[in-house]
Design a protein around this motif. Structure first.
Motif, PDB file in Angstrom:
ATOM      1  N   PRO A  49       0.822  -1.226   0.000  1.00  0.00           N
ATOM      2  CA  PRO A  49       0.000   0.000   0.000  1.00  0.00           C
ATOM      3  C   PRO A  49       0.850   1.268   0.000  1.00  0.00           C
ATOM      4  N   LYS A  50       1.982   1.248   0.714  1.00  0.00           N
ATOM      5  CA  LYS A  50       2.867   2.410   0.732  1.00  0.00           C
ATOM      6  C   LYS A  50       3.502   2.629  -0.635  1.00  0.00           C
ATOM      7  N   MET A  51       3.840   1.552  -1.329  1.00  0.00           N
ATOM      8  CA  MET A  51       4.411   1.660  -2.668  1.00  0.00           C
ATOM      9  C   MET A  51       3.404   2.266  -3.635  1.00  0.00           C
ATOM     10  N   LEU A  52       2.144   1.852  -3.527  1.00  0.00           N
ATOM     11  CA  LEU A  52       1.097   2.429  -4.375  1.00  0.00           C
ATOM     12  C   LEU A  52       0.910   3.912  -4.078  1.00  0.00           C
ATOM     13  N   GLU A  53       0.970   4.269  -2.785  1.00  0.00           N
ATOM     14  CA  GLU A  53       0.816   5.672  -2.400  1.00  0.00           C
ATOM     15  C   GLU A  53       1.953   6.517  -2.964  1.00  0.00           C
ATOM     16  N   MET A  54       3.162   6.001  -2.924  1.00  0.00           N
ATOM     17  CA  MET A  54       4.305   6.736  -3.455  1.00  0.00           C
ATOM     18  C   MET A  54       4.226   6.907  -4.959  1.00  0.00           C
ATOM     19  N   LEU A  55       3.534   5.996  -5.618  1.00  0.00           N
ATOM     20  CA  LEU A  55       3.327   6.103  -7.062  1.00  0.00           C
ATOM     21  C   LEU A  55       2.057   6.872  -7.404  1.00  0.00           C
ATOM     22  N   ASP A  56       1.387   7.429  -6.366  1.00  0.00           N
ATOM     23  CA  ASP A  56       0.132   8.160  -6.553  1.00  0.00           C
ATOM     24  C   ASP A  56      -0.939   7.290  -7.201  1.00  0.00           C
ATOM     25  N   LEU A  57      -0.998   6.010  -6.777  1.00  0.00           N
ATOM     26  CA  LEU A  57      -1.979   5.073  -7.306  1.00  0.00           C
ATOM     27  C   LEU A  57      -2.894   4.605  -6.184  1.00  0.00           C
ATOM     28  N   PHE A  58      -4.149   4.319  -6.533  1.00  0.00           N
ATOM     29  CA  PHE A  58      -5.093   3.792  -5.556  1.00  0.00           C
ATOM     30  C   PHE A  58      -4.876   2.285  -5.394  1.00  0.00           C
ATOM     31  N   ASN A 111      28.177  -2.255 -10.624  1.00  0.00           N
ATOM     32  CA  ASN A 111      29.544  -1.755 -10.711  1.00  0.00           C
ATOM     33  C   ASN A 111      29.835  -0.972 -11.987  1.00  0.00           C
ATOM     34  N   SER A 112      28.964  -1.070 -12.967  1.00  0.00           N
ATOM     35  CA  SER A 112      29.229  -0.366 -14.225  1.00  0.00           C
ATOM     36  C   SER A 112      27.917  -0.028 -14.916  1.00  0.00           C
ATOM     37  N   HIS A 113      27.996   0.928 -15.851  1.00  0.00           N
ATOM     38  CA  HIS A 113      26.834   1.349 -16.639  1.00  0.00           C
ATOM     39  C   HIS A 113      25.646   1.717 -15.742  1.00  0.00           C
ATOM     40  N   PHE A 114      25.873   2.682 -14.876  1.00  0.00           N
ATOM     41  CA  PHE A 114      24.807   3.127 -13.983  1.00  0.00           C
ATOM     42  C   PHE A 114      24.774   4.651 -13.939  1.00  0.00           C
ATOM     43  N   VAL A 115      23.661   5.174 -13.428  1.00  0.00           N
ATOM     44  CA  VAL A 115      23.482   6.610 -13.226  1.00  0.00           C
ATOM     45  C   VAL A 115      23.448   6.874 -11.733  1.00  0.00           C
ATOM     46  N   LYS A 116      24.151   7.896 -11.302  1.00  0.00           N
ATOM     47  CA  LYS A 116      24.108   8.276  -9.898  1.00  0.00           C
ATOM     48  C   LYS A 116      22.849   9.104  -9.632  1.00  0.00           C
ATOM     49  N   LEU A 117      21.954   8.555  -8.811  1.00  0.00           N
ATOM     50  CA  LEU A 117      20.764   9.280  -8.383  1.00  0.00           C
ATOM     51  C   LEU A 117      21.007   9.761  -6.962  1.00  0.00           C
ATOM     52  N   PHE A 118      21.327  11.031  -6.805  1.00  0.00           N
ATOM     53  CA  PHE A 118      21.619  11.560  -5.478  1.00  0.00           C
ATOM     54  C   PHE A 118      20.333  11.632  -4.644  1.00  0.00           C
ATOM     55  N   ILE A 119      20.468  11.287  -3.368  1.00  0.00           N
ATOM     56  CA  ILE A 119      19.306  11.205  -2.478  1.00  0.00           C
ATOM     57  C   ILE A 119      18.590  12.546  -2.392  1.00  0.00           C
ATOM     58  N   GLU A 120      19.341  13.629  -2.331  1.00  0.00           N
ATOM     59  CA  GLU A 120      18.717  14.951  -2.252  1.00  0.00           C
ATOM     60  C   GLU A 120      17.861  15.234  -3.482  1.00  0.00           C
ATOM     61  N   ASP A 121      18.366  14.852  -4.668  1.00  0.00           N
ATOM     62  CA  ASP A 121      17.588  15.050  -5.897  1.00  0.00           C
ATOM     63  C   ASP A 121      16.323  14.195  -5.888  1.00  0.00           C
ATOM     64  N   PHE A 122      16.473  12.951  -5.441  1.00  0.00           N
ATOM     65  CA  PHE A 122      15.323  12.045  -5.393  1.00  0.00           C
ATOM     66  C   PHE A 122      14.264  12.551  -4.424  1.00  0.00           C
ATOM     67  N   ASN A 123      14.703  13.043  -3.257  1.00  0.00           N
ATOM     68  CA  ASN A 123      13.752  13.579  -2.273  1.00  0.00           C
ATOM     69  C   ASN A 123      13.015  14.790  -2.821  1.00  0.00           C
ATOM     70  N   ASN A 124      13.699  15.632  -3.594  1.00  0.00           N
ATOM     71  CA  ASN A 124      13.050  16.800  -4.187  1.00  0.00           C
ATOM     72  C   ASN A 124      11.925  16.392  -5.136  1.00  0.00           C
ATOM     73  N   ILE A 125      12.145  15.319  -5.887  1.00  0.00           N
ATOM     74  CA  ILE A 125      11.097  14.842  -6.806  1.00  0.00           C
ATOM     75  C   ILE A 125       9.962  14.194  -6.020  1.00  0.00           C
ATOM     76  N   MET A 126      10.290  13.391  -5.008  1.00  0.00           N
ATOM     77  CA  MET A 126       9.262  12.687  -4.238  1.00  0.00           C
ATOM     78  C   MET A 126       8.371  13.643  -3.461  1.00  0.00           C
ATOM     79  N   SER A 127       8.923  14.774  -3.025  1.00  0.00           N
ATOM     80  CA  SER A 127       8.148  15.705  -2.194  1.00  0.00           C
ATOM     81  C   SER A 127       7.304  16.673  -3.016  1.00  0.00           C
TER      82      SER A 127
END
Length: 405
Positions: A49-58, A111-127
């Motif tokens: 249920p929390k995952m659905l809420e974070m995705l803005d889904l019922f 270990n390779s071929h990844f994107v760094k998603l900084f926590i501060e950036d992620f929190n800004n989008i989530m909020s």
């Protein structure tokens, strides 16, 4: 007795594998959530249920199917493991996933071929409090940054076309441009539009690497093209030198320039990590121009109430930055509506009532009525006494009445 101390290295970013872009926005969002939660020991606790809420889904059947499909893609395509117990001994399969149960997810090392998603950036989008899809917004952000070469040997820029982003994310061109603006306003990406061979092209970077974008744009204006290689420090373009030579004010100096009443109200957010950079100061000044100093203080207190009652502390600063301007406009609209209502009342005739005089008059009337009642009682008693005297029988009449006279 021996005491063992273990030093945990907690990173401030999630390694998001670039291969996830071939799945979709839901998979990207879920992976980012569990990646953030598993930074300490590689394990994330997931509640559906929390995952659905974070995705803005019922919490509905069709949405649960969507989550199950995304989890299946993550387990089969990226090696994410899903368990029903914290000891990680019982693997779960998609068909048995229940909508009201906790699960434990283990994310493999990337270990390779990844994107760094900084926590501060992620929190800004989530909020963010927006009607648009945060999952799609995150997907677009990671796709743009994922095309940047961050090895440090070349400019940290990317230049995908609007059509390339549209095809990769699965949204139309108009939405791509709209989300670009949101990411720019959040200071997550920086981009400039240039003309290369008579075609418009956006050059992107992280917000912190915008100087590389400015350098590339300068090269386009001078030579009609840009180069991936970075210029040497002594050959930096004049516009970059002028920007770099400006010394950024420290936190205390900036705070001292803020109105004392606003400064006092902001203590809640500064303690939660709100940084007083140029963007924050600009938003505070804009809010003050919109609704005044007192109105801004009220707005800050309203945001404080919302944050303290509805979200964890690590989201307070982002929520403040993303909503202060909208709240200031709302406060201004409330003030204007109140002023209009007051003006309307001033135009209507005013019937003033002297309640003290009204009360005294009522008491005088009550006293008069009491006097009248007393007089009536006396008259009534005299009347009945007079009647009784006239009708009182004599002894003879009484005996006659009994037939004894």
């Amino acid at each position: 007795m021996k005491v063992w101390l273990f030093k945990l290295e907690i990173k401030n970013f999630v390694k998001v594998p670039k291969s996830i872009f071939s799945f979709g926005s839901t998979e990207t969002y879920i992976y980012s959530v569990i990646g953030k939660e598993s930074l300490v020991d590689g394990i994330a606790t997931v509640y559906m249920p929390k995952m659905l809420e974070m995705l803005d889904l019922f919490n509905r059947t069709e949405n649960m199917k969507k989550i199950k499909l995304a989890l299946t893609n993550l387990t089969m395509g990226l090696g994410v493991k899903l368990y029903t117990d914290f000891r990680l001994s019982k693997l779960e399969i998609r068909e048995n996933i229940k909508s009201s149960q906790h699960y434990y997810m283990k994310v493999p090392e990337v270990n390779s071929h990844f994107v760094k998603l900084f926590i501060e950036d992620f929190n800004n989008i989530m909020s963010l409090d927006i009607p648009e899809s945060k999952a799609v917004l995150l997907h677009q952000y990671l796709f743009i940054i994922g095309m940047v070469d961050e090895s440090g040997k070349v400019k940290k820029i990317s230049y995908p076309t609007i059509d390339q982003i549209s095809d990769a994310i699965g949204i139309n061109r108009k939405t791509v441009m709209k989300y670009n603006q949101i990411l720019l306003d959040l200071e997550l990406i920086y981009y400039k539009t240039v003309s290369v061979k008579e075609k418009s092209l956006n050059i992107y970077s992280r917000w912190s690497d915008q100087e590389d974008v400015l350098e590339a744009c300068s090269e386009v204006r001078k030579k009609g093209r840009f180069f991936k290689e970075q210029k040497k420090k002594d050959a930096i373009a004049p516009e970059r030198i002028s920007q770099a030579s400006i010394k950024a004010p420290n936190q205390k100096e900036v705070i001292n320039n803020v109105d004392p009443s606003i400064q006092s109200a902001l203590e809640f957010f500064t303690n939660a990590g709100l940084a007083f950079h140029k963007g924050t100061i600009a938003k505070l000044n804009e809010a003050r121009e919109i609704c005044g100093v007192e109105g801004t203080v009220i707005v800050i207190k309203d945001l404080k109430l919302i944050c303290s009652n509805s979200m964890p502390e690590n989201q307070w600063a982002g929520y403040f930055s993303n909503n202060i301007i909208a709240k200031a406009h709302h406060r201004k609209a409330q003030g204007e509506a109140q002023r209009k209502a007051n003006a309307k009342l001033d135009k209507e005739p005013n019937f003033s009532i002297d309640y003290k005089e009204l009360l005294l008059e009522r008491k005088r009337n009550q006293k008069e009525m009491q006097k009248d009642n007393i007089g009536n009682d006396l008259l009534e008693k005299d009347y009945y006494r007079h009647i009784s005297e006239e009708e009182k029988p004599t002894d003879k009449n009484w005996l006659a009445g009994l037939g004894l006279a």
